[in-house]
Structure formats: structure tokens, C-alpha cells
Design a protein around this motif. Structure first.
Motif, short mmCIF file in Angstrom:
data_model
loop_
_atom_site.label_atom_id
_atom_site.label_comp_id
_atom_site.label_asym_id
_atom_site.label_seq_id
_atom_site.Cartn_x
_atom_site.Cartn_y
_atom_site.Cartn_z
N TYR A 118 -54.27 -21.05 0.89
CA TYR A 118 -53.22 -21.89 1.48
C TYR A 118 -53.81 -22.67 2.65
O TYR A 118 -54.46 -22.10 3.52
CB TYR A 118 -52.06 -21.03 1.97
CG TYR A 118 -50.80 -21.83 2.25
CD1 TYR A 118 -49.82 -21.97 1.28
CD2 TYR A 118 -50.59 -22.44 3.49
CE1 TYR A 118 -48.67 -22.71 1.52
CE2 TYR A 118 -49.45 -23.18 3.74
CZ TYR A 118 -48.49 -23.30 2.75
OH TYR A 118 -47.35 -24.04 2.99
N SER A 119 -53.59 -23.98 2.65
CA SER A 119 -54.13 -24.84 3.71
C SER A 119 -53.00 -25.60 4.38
O SER A 119 -52.21 -26.27 3.71
CB SER A 119 -55.14 -25.85 3.13
OG SER A 119 -56.19 -25.19 2.46
N ARG A 120 -52.91 -25.48 5.69
CA ARG A 120 -51.92 -26.26 6.42
C ARG A 120 -52.40 -27.70 6.55
O ARG A 120 -53.60 -27.96 6.55
CB ARG A 120 -51.66 -25.65 7.80
CG ARG A 120 -51.09 -24.23 7.72
CD ARG A 120 -50.46 -23.80 9.02
NE ARG A 120 -49.83 -22.50 8.87
CZ ARG A 120 -48.62 -22.31 8.38
NH1 ARG A 120 -47.91 -23.35 7.98
NH2 ARG A 120 -48.10 -21.10 8.28
N GLY A 121 -51.45 -28.61 6.67
CA GLY A 121 -51.84 -30.01 6.74
C GLY A 121 -50.67 -30.91 7.05
O GLY A 121 -49.64 -30.47 7.58
N ARG A 122 -50.80 -32.16 6.66
CA ARG A 122 -49.79 -33.16 6.96
C ARG A 122 -48.70 -33.15 5.89
O ARG A 122 -48.76 -32.37 4.93
CB ARG A 122 -50.45 -34.54 7.04
CG ARG A 122 -51.58 -34.60 8.07
CD ARG A 122 -52.24 -35.96 8.11
NE ARG A 122 -51.30 -37.00 8.57
CZ ARG A 122 -51.65 -38.27 8.77
NH1 ARG A 122 -52.90 -38.66 8.54
NH2 ARG A 122 -50.76 -39.15 9.18
N PHE A 123 -47.72 -34.03 6.07
CA PHE A 123 -46.63 -34.15 5.10
C PHE A 123 -46.47 -35.61 4.71
O PHE A 123 -45.41 -36.21 4.86
CB PHE A 123 -45.32 -33.58 5.68
CG PHE A 123 -45.37 -32.09 5.91
CD1 PHE A 123 -45.14 -31.21 4.87
CD2 PHE A 123 -45.66 -31.59 7.16
CE1 PHE A 123 -45.20 -29.83 5.07
CE2 PHE A 123 -45.71 -30.22 7.38
CZ PHE A 123 -45.48 -29.34 6.33
N ASN A 135 -52.46 -33.11 2.83
CA ASN A 135 -51.15 -32.46 2.97
C ASN A 135 -51.25 -30.94 2.93
O ASN A 135 -52.24 -30.37 2.47
CB ASN A 135 -50.20 -32.92 1.86
CG ASN A 135 -49.59 -34.27 2.17
OD1 ASN A 135 -50.13 -35.06 2.93
ND2 ASN A 135 -48.45 -34.55 1.56
N GLU A 136 -50.19 -30.29 3.40
CA GLU A 136 -50.09 -28.83 3.28
C GLU A 136 -50.09 -28.47 1.80
O GLU A 136 -49.39 -29.10 1.00
CB GLU A 136 -48.82 -28.34 3.96
CG GLU A 136 -48.76 -26.84 4.10
CD GLU A 136 -47.97 -26.39 5.32
OE1 GLU A 136 -47.33 -25.34 5.23
OE2 GLU A 136 -48.02 -27.09 6.35
N ARG A 137 -50.88 -27.45 1.42
CA ARG A 137 -51.06 -27.19 0.00
C ARG A 137 -51.45 -25.73 -0.26
O ARG A 137 -51.93 -25.03 0.63
CB ARG A 137 -52.12 -28.12 -0.59
CG ARG A 137 -53.47 -28.05 0.11
CD ARG A 137 -54.32 -29.28 -0.19
NE ARG A 137 -55.62 -29.24 0.47
CZ ARG A 137 -55.82 -29.62 1.73
NH1 ARG A 137 -54.82 -30.06 2.46
NH2 ARG A 137 -57.03 -29.56 2.25
N ASN A 138 -51.27 -25.35 -1.52
CA ASN A 138 -51.63 -24.00 -1.95
C ASN A 138 -52.40 -24.11 -3.26
O ASN A 138 -51.87 -24.57 -4.26
CB ASN A 138 -50.37 -23.15 -2.17
CG ASN A 138 -50.70 -21.73 -2.57
OD1 ASN A 138 -51.29 -20.99 -1.80
ND2 ASN A 138 -50.31 -21.34 -3.78
N ARG A 160 -41.07 -29.28 2.19
CA ARG A 160 -41.69 -28.57 3.30
C ARG A 160 -41.83 -27.08 3.01
O ARG A 160 -42.12 -26.30 3.89
CB ARG A 160 -40.86 -28.76 4.58
CG ARG A 160 -40.74 -30.21 5.04
CD ARG A 160 -42.09 -30.80 5.40
NE ARG A 160 -42.02 -32.20 5.78
CZ ARG A 160 -42.05 -32.64 7.03
NH1 ARG A 160 -42.12 -31.79 8.03
NH2 ARG A 160 -42.01 -33.93 7.28
N SER A 185 -42.55 -33.42 -4.48
CA SER A 185 -43.86 -32.87 -4.17
C SER A 185 -44.92 -33.39 -5.15
O SER A 185 -44.71 -34.36 -5.86
CB SER A 185 -43.79 -31.34 -4.23
OG SER A 185 -43.16 -30.93 -5.43
#
Length: 226
Positions: A118-123, A135-138, A160, A185
Motif C-alpha cells: 500500500y502506497s500513500r499518495g495524491r488524489f 495517487n494513493e494505491r494498493n 478516497r 477510481s
């Protein structure tokens, strides 16, 4: 079971809190101002029911078939660097899901989950080309009899919340549920370059129904070459 019962059973479980909130809004609005006040809340309830639908689908059968992990439209097909694939390169097929698409993600092939990251990121808007990297992704890396695959769930400007149902080591079959993203998404499918692509940019695809690619098991390739 009555038809309505079958339809209700096809809702993703993540819908329950939203349904309860919308029902409460309908009741409060109706008590406060009558039916006309309750109409907006009722429309919102109908949208929630539609968004969280989870239709039963039967994947096509056949050796080497890689099936779409998401409903939506193919917005990009691109070769990318990826150390998990032979030669350090993979083909990324990006699927954009609008708020009107089914948002349950399903396994593209029988496989084992080898890694989840899991990586946090932009939207950013999910259809944006940079969403895959920023972007935030898994990401779920998958081991199959045909070689490595990967599926990445990507949040968008509206979405989100990424839900992943899997854990490392899980053995899943084609069409099994992998998770869900709300509300709008992107899902990226990573394939070896040797895979024979069966879709093109702009094409509409459907979870568990659309054939995305064809792959041959390594031992089958060797036998064919002999």
C-alpha cells in the motif's frame, strides 16, 4: 428466493453503513417536511444501491485467459519498468472506473497472492496519466502458472477509500473478489510483455467477463518450441 431478495444479496457489504445513513435521512426528512423533503435523500439512497451493486458473473473458461479485474474503460496501455516481471519490464493496462461502473474488483486468473504493498499518495483524477504513479494505491502481486501478474487499486479525486480483501499467501480463483474502491477510481493490470493483449485503448471492459490477454505457461512454451 424472490427477485428483490436476489438483487439485495448482490450488494457489496460496504454499502450497509451508507444505506443506513440514507434511510435515516429519508425518515428524518419525511417527518420534518413531508414526502417532498424526503425525495433528495431517497435519490441518494438509490444512487448508493446502484453504486455498490455486485452482480454475479461467470468468467469465460479456457487455458491462459486473463480476465478483466474491473469494470470501466481502458484509458492507457503502456510498457513500464517493473522488477517483478521477466526482463524488468511489464505492460500496464489502465482501467478507469466512473461512478457508474461496478466498483468491486475481482481476480483476473487463478493465482496466489505473493505480495501486497500500500502506497500513500495524491488524489488526482483517476483518468489522469500520472495517477498510476502518484495517487494513493494498493498493489497486489500475483503468482500464476503462466507467470507473474499484478493488480493495483488506485484512488481518484473522489475515491478516497481502497478496500483490499486479500492477504499474502491467499489462493484465489478467477472471478474471486479482491476488493473495492469508492467512488470513482482506476485499476491497473500488469502483464508480462510476452502476453498476447486482447483489448485496446478506449475499449469498455467488464469485471470477470472481458478477456484482457492470453498467456502460455512456461512449460507449454518449451514443449511448443521442441
Amino acid at each position: 428466493m424472490p427477485r428483490a431478495g436476489r438483487w439485495l444479496m448482490s450488494l457489496a457489504p460496504e454499502a450497509r453503513p451508507f444505506i443506513l445513513i440514507c434511510l435515516a435521512m429519508v425518515v428524518v426528512a419525511a417527518l420534518a417536511g413531508g414526502v417532498s423533503w424526503a425525495v433528495p435523500a431517497a435519490i441518494l439512497l438509490l444512487f448508493v444501491l446502484y453504486f455498490f451493486r455486485d452482480p454475479h458473473r461467470v468468467p469465460p473458461e479456457g487455458e491462459g485467459l486473463i480476465i478483466s479485474p474491473a469494470d470501466g474503460r481502458v484509458v492507457e496501455i503502456k510498457e513500464v519498468d517493473d522488477a517483478a516481471f521477466p526482463g524488468g519490464r511489464a505492460r500496464r493496462v489502465s482501467i478507469f472506473l466512473s461512478i457508474f461502473d461496478v466498483h468491486v474488483n475481482r481476480a483476473p486468473v487463478a493465482c496466489a497472492v505473493s505480495k501486497i504493498r500500500y502506497s500513500r499518495g495524491r488524489f488526482r483524477a483517476a483518468f489522469h496519466g500520472k495517477a498510476s504513479d502518484e495517487n494513493e494505491r494498493n498493489r497486489m502481486d500475483l503468482s500464476t502458472s503462466y507467470g507473474p501478474l499484478a493488480v493495483t487499486q488506485i484512488a481518484g479525486a473522489i475515491a478516497r477509500r481502497i478496500v483490499c480483501d486479500l492477504e499474502v499467501g491467499d489462493q484465489i480463483q478467477v472471478g474471486d473478489r479482491m476488493g473495492l474502491i469508492r467512488f470513482g477510481s482506476r485499476v491497473d493490470l500488469f502483464l508480462p510483455l510476452a502476453a498476447e493483449l486482447r483489448v485496446k485503448k478506449g475499449q469498455k471492459v467488464r469485471t470477470s467477463l472481458t478477456i484482457m490477454a492470453f498467456m502460455v505457461a512456461p512449460d507449454a512454451e518449451g514443449s511448443h518450441g521442441a
